[in-house]
Design a protein around this motif. Sequence first.
Motif, PDB file in Angstrom:
ATOM      1  N   MET A   1       0.849  -1.194   0.000  1.00  0.00           N
ATOM      2  CA  MET A   1       0.000   0.000   0.000  1.00  0.00           C
ATOM      3  C   MET A   1       0.886   1.246   0.000  1.00  0.00           C
ATOM      4  SD  MET A   1      -3.058   0.989   2.638  1.00  0.00           S
ATOM      5  CE  MET A   1      -4.092   2.406   2.358  1.00  0.00           C
ATOM      6  N   ARG A   2       0.622   2.183  -0.938  1.00  0.00           N
ATOM      7  CA  ARG A   2       1.437   3.375  -1.049  1.00  0.00           C
ATOM      8  C   ARG A   2       1.182   4.335   0.112  1.00  0.00           C
ATOM      9  NH1 ARG A   2       0.572   5.642  -7.016  1.00  0.00           N
ATOM     10  NH2 ARG A   2      -1.601   5.463  -6.347  1.00  0.00           N
ATOM     11  N   LYS A   3       2.250   4.957   0.589  1.00  0.00           N
ATOM     12  CA  LYS A   3       2.108   5.922   1.662  1.00  0.00           C
ATOM     13  C   LYS A   3       1.503   7.205   1.128  1.00  0.00           C
ATOM     14  CE  LYS A   3       5.697   4.439   4.878  1.00  0.00           C
ATOM     15  NZ  LYS A   3       6.899   4.858   5.641  1.00  0.00           N
ATOM     16  N   GLN A   4       0.818   7.906   2.011  1.00  0.00           N
ATOM     17  CA  GLN A   4       0.191   9.171   1.644  1.00  0.00           C
ATOM     18  C   GLN A   4       0.938  10.327   2.309  1.00  0.00           C
ATOM     19  OE1 GLN A   4      -3.914   8.418   2.911  1.00  0.00           O
ATOM     20  NE2 GLN A   4      -4.483   8.249   0.760  1.00  0.00           N
ATOM     21  N   PHE A   5       1.333  11.300   1.485  1.00  0.00           N
ATOM     22  CA  PHE A   5       2.064  12.463   1.958  1.00  0.00           C
ATOM     23  C   PHE A   5       1.268  13.728   1.678  1.00  0.00           C
ATOM     24  CE2 PHE A   5       5.231   9.241   1.262  1.00  0.00           C
ATOM     25  CZ  PHE A   5       6.211   9.460   2.220  1.00  0.00           C
ATOM     26  N   ALA A   6       1.419  14.706   2.559  1.00  0.00           N
ATOM     27  CA  ALA A   6       0.873  16.037   2.313  1.00  0.00           C
ATOM     28  C   ALA A   6       2.032  17.018   2.396  1.00  0.00           C
ATOM     29  CB  ALA A   6      -0.193  16.396   3.340  1.00  0.00           C
ATOM     30  N   VAL A   7       2.122  17.896   1.410  1.00  0.00           N
ATOM     31  CA  VAL A   7       3.167  18.919   1.389  1.00  0.00           C
ATOM     32  C   VAL A   7       2.498  20.282   1.456  1.00  0.00           C
ATOM     33  CG1 VAL A   7       5.092  19.909   0.100  1.00  0.00           C
ATOM     34  CG2 VAL A   7       4.685  17.435   0.018  1.00  0.00           C
ATOM     35  N   ILE A   8       2.831  21.034   2.494  1.00  0.00           N
ATOM     36  CA  ILE A   8       2.234  22.347   2.710  1.00  0.00           C
ATOM     37  C   ILE A   8       3.268  23.419   2.373  1.00  0.00           C
ATOM     38  CG2 ILE A   8       1.162  23.881   4.395  1.00  0.00           C
ATOM     39  CD1 ILE A   8       0.339  21.393   5.984  1.00  0.00           C
ATOM     40  N   GLY A   9       2.986  24.181   1.327  1.00  0.00           N
ATOM     41  CA  GLY A   9       3.931  25.194   0.858  1.00  0.00           C
ATOM     42  C   GLY A   9       4.584  24.724  -0.427  1.00  0.00           C
ATOM     43  N   LEU A  10       4.312  25.398  -1.531  1.00  0.00           N
ATOM     44  CA  LEU A  10       4.770  24.928  -2.837  1.00  0.00           C
ATOM     45  C   LEU A  10       5.816  25.847  -3.468  1.00  0.00           C
ATOM     46  CD1 LEU A  10       1.348  23.720  -4.280  1.00  0.00           C
ATOM     47  CD2 LEU A  10       3.149  22.360  -3.185  1.00  0.00           C
ATOM     48  N   GLY A  11       6.753  26.281  -2.641  1.00  0.00           N
ATOM     49  CA  GLY A  11       7.907  27.009  -3.165  1.00  0.00           C
ATOM     50  C   GLY A  11       8.874  26.022  -3.788  1.00  0.00           C
ATOM     51  N   ARG A  12      10.124  26.433  -3.969  1.00  0.00           N
ATOM     52  CA  ARG A  12      11.108  25.550  -4.610  1.00  0.00           C
ATOM     53  C   ARG A  12      11.329  24.273  -3.813  1.00  0.00           C
ATOM     54  NH1 ARG A  12      16.005  29.589  -5.744  1.00  0.00           N
ATOM     55  NH2 ARG A  12      15.243  30.359  -3.745  1.00  0.00           N
ATOM     56  N   PHE A  13      11.417  24.399  -2.490  1.00  0.00           N
ATOM     57  CA  PHE A  13      11.661  23.236  -1.637  1.00  0.00           C
ATOM     58  C   PHE A  13      10.455  22.297  -1.637  1.00  0.00           C
ATOM     59  CE2 PHE A  13      11.525  21.426   2.777  1.00  0.00           C
ATOM     60  CZ  PHE A  13      12.586  20.544   2.623  1.00  0.00           C
ATOM     61  N   GLY A  14       9.281  22.831  -1.352  1.00  0.00           N
ATOM     62  CA  GLY A  14       8.079  22.003  -1.315  1.00  0.00           C
ATOM     63  C   GLY A  14       7.751  21.410  -2.669  1.00  0.00           C
ATOM     64  N   GLY A  15       7.923  22.208  -3.716  1.00  0.00           N
ATOM     65  CA  GLY A  15       7.642  21.703  -5.061  1.00  0.00           C
ATOM     66  C   GLY A  15       8.571  20.568  -5.451  1.00  0.00           C
ATOM     67  N   SER A  16       9.835  20.689  -5.069  1.00  0.00           N
ATOM     68  CA  SER A  16      10.810  19.637  -5.360  1.00  0.00           C
ATOM     69  C   SER A  16      10.455  18.339  -4.646  1.00  0.00           C
ATOM     70  CB  SER A  16      12.210  20.100  -4.943  1.00  0.00           C
ATOM     71  OG  SER A  16      13.163  19.088  -5.151  1.00  0.00           O
ATOM     72  N   ILE A  17       9.988  18.453  -3.406  1.00  0.00           N
ATOM     73  CA  ILE A  17       9.580  17.264  -2.644  1.00  0.00           C
ATOM     74  C   ILE A  17       8.378  16.603  -3.307  1.00  0.00           C
ATOM     75  CG2 ILE A  17       8.545  16.487  -0.471  1.00  0.00           C
ATOM     76  CD1 ILE A  17      10.327  18.412   0.988  1.00  0.00           C
ATOM     77  N   CYS A  18       7.419  17.411  -3.731  1.00  0.00           N
ATOM     78  CA  CYS A  18       6.231  16.863  -4.415  1.00  0.00           C
ATOM     79  C   CYS A  18       6.637  16.047  -5.638  1.00  0.00           C
ATOM     80  CB  CYS A  18       5.304  17.999  -4.858  1.00  0.00           C
ATOM     81  SG  CYS A  18       4.358  18.773  -3.537  1.00  0.00           S
ATOM     82  N   GLN A  19       7.489  16.604  -6.468  1.00  0.00           N
ATOM     83  CA  GLN A  19       7.908  15.928  -7.690  1.00  0.00           C
ATOM     84  C   GLN A  19       8.662  14.642  -7.390  1.00  0.00           C
ATOM     85  OE1 GLN A  19      10.033  19.241  -9.431  1.00  0.00           O
ATOM     86  NE2 GLN A  19       8.337  19.724 -10.802  1.00  0.00           N
ATOM     87  N   SER A  20       9.538  14.692  -6.389  1.00  0.00           N
ATOM     88  CA  SER A  20      10.332  13.515  -6.036  1.00  0.00           C
ATOM     89  C   SER A  20       9.456  12.393  -5.481  1.00  0.00           C
ATOM     90  CB  SER A  20      11.399  13.901  -5.014  1.00  0.00           C
ATOM     91  OG  SER A  20      12.201  12.787  -4.671  1.00  0.00           O
ATOM     92  N   LEU A  21       8.504  12.745  -4.629  1.00  0.00           N
ATOM     93  CA  LEU A  21       7.614  11.734  -4.048  1.00  0.00           C
ATOM     94  C   LEU A  21       6.753  11.079  -5.124  1.00  0.00           C
ATOM     95  CD1 LEU A  21       6.450  13.576  -0.788  1.00  0.00           C
ATOM     96  CD2 LEU A  21       7.861  11.511  -0.903  1.00  0.00           C
ATOM     97  N   ARG A  22       6.283  11.872  -6.066  1.00  0.00           N
ATOM     98  CA  ARG A  22       5.464  11.309  -7.143  1.00  0.00           C
ATOM     99  C   ARG A  22       6.270  10.373  -8.037  1.00  0.00           C
ATOM    100  NH1 ARG A  22       1.199   9.668  -7.273  1.00  0.00           N
ATOM    101  NH2 ARG A  22       0.658  10.158  -9.429  1.00  0.00           N
ATOM    102  N   LYS A  23       7.524  10.731  -8.271  1.00  0.00           N
ATOM    103  CA  LYS A  23       8.391   9.868  -9.074  1.00  0.00           C
ATOM    104  C   LYS A  23       8.592   8.518  -8.401  1.00  0.00           C
ATOM    105  CE  LYS A  23      11.014  13.405 -11.561  1.00  0.00           C
ATOM    106  NZ  LYS A  23      12.333  14.052 -11.738  1.00  0.00           N
ATOM    107  N   GLN A  24       8.495   8.512  -7.067  1.00  0.00           N
ATOM    108  CA  GLN A  24       8.626   7.267  -6.308  1.00  0.00           C
ATOM    109  C   GLN A  24       7.292   6.551  -6.152  1.00  0.00           C
ATOM    110  OE1 GLN A  24      11.347   7.566  -2.772  1.00  0.00           O
ATOM    111  NE2 GLN A  24      11.513   9.708  -3.380  1.00  0.00           N
ATOM    112  N   GLY A  25       6.263   7.064  -6.795  1.00  0.00           N
ATOM    113  CA  GLY A  25       4.966   6.398  -6.790  1.00  0.00           C
ATOM    114  C   GLY A  25       4.101   6.664  -5.581  1.00  0.00           C
ATOM    115  N   MET A  26       4.416   7.694  -4.798  1.00  0.00           N
ATOM    116  CA  MET A  26       3.641   7.994  -3.599  1.00  0.00           C
ATOM    117  C   MET A  26       2.435   8.873  -3.918  1.00  0.00           C
ATOM    118  SD  MET A  26       5.358   6.317  -1.436  1.00  0.00           S
ATOM    119  CE  MET A  26       6.989   5.554  -1.400  1.00  0.00           C
ATOM    120  N   GLU A  27       1.429   8.799  -3.063  1.00  0.00           N
ATOM    121  CA  GLU A  27       0.271   9.674  -3.192  1.00  0.00           C
ATOM    122  C   GLU A  27       0.577  10.980  -2.458  1.00  0.00           C
ATOM    123  OE1 GLU A  27      -3.380   7.906  -2.070  1.00  0.00           O
ATOM    124  OE2 GLU A  27      -3.144   6.155  -3.373  1.00  0.00           O
ATOM    125  N   VAL A  28       0.359  12.094  -3.141  1.00  0.00           N
ATOM    126  CA  VAL A  28       0.749  13.387  -2.581  1.00  0.00           C
ATOM    127  C   VAL A  28      -0.397  14.401  -2.673  1.00  0.00           C
ATOM    128  CG1 VAL A  28       2.388  15.297  -2.703  1.00  0.00           C
ATOM    129  CG2 VAL A  28       3.147  12.975  -3.284  1.00  0.00           C
TER     130      VAL A  28
END
Length: 222
Positions: A1-28
């Motif tokens: 079962m894929r882990k679920q992540f929430a990222v609050i704040g979509l600046g360069r740091f938050g946006g980079s985390i979102c993209q990386s987590l999605r590449k790993q197949g996580m729900e964001v």
Amino acid sequence: MRKQFAVIGLGRFGGSICQSLRKQGMEVLAIDTNEDKVNKFANVVTHAVVADSTDENTLKSLGIRNFDHVIVAIGDNIQSSILTTLLLVEEGVKHITVKAQNDYHEKVLNKIGAHRVVHPERDMGVRIAHNIVSKNVLDYLELSDEYSIVELMAGTSVSGKSLIELNVRAKYGCNIMAVKRGDEINVSPSANESLQIGDVLIVIGADKDLTRLEHALFNEED
């Protein structure tokens, strides 16, 4: 079962985390008060919403307590970062990682219950500093205030020598965890492993010991 992540704040740091987590197949779930930023990531993440994370009812309506991990990547608004973190702690979120702007911010975050506090700018500064001091230092990862992992590239000073000849553990108190050659990684390499120019050694140890090792064997000039 894929882990679920929430990222609050979509600046360069938050946006980079979102993209990386999605590449790993996580729900964001991506959250920001700026509609343009949310729209930018709408096709990247699983869900993207315009929301104020400092509002308790908003977080409840998003079911924030059901996420496995929440990353607070709010930029310059320290007050919003602290209040958001406090609300996440009160909601009982299992894992909370927060980006800190400075040491004072970090102290407050730790006191109110953040599980992990990161300083991306400071940490990147440390990594770059190690990289520019010597061309043989490829990467540097701080594990704690005293211990780190470093990637060192073998040059002429160690080429043709075996790990037992270098005797890194006895001489410098460091441990070679792996040797990377091209696309192959040899974990727990043999003591008789002979190094070649361009090999990458992944080494763990105390910062003072790693520094001695870098200067002694991996500090070659251009």
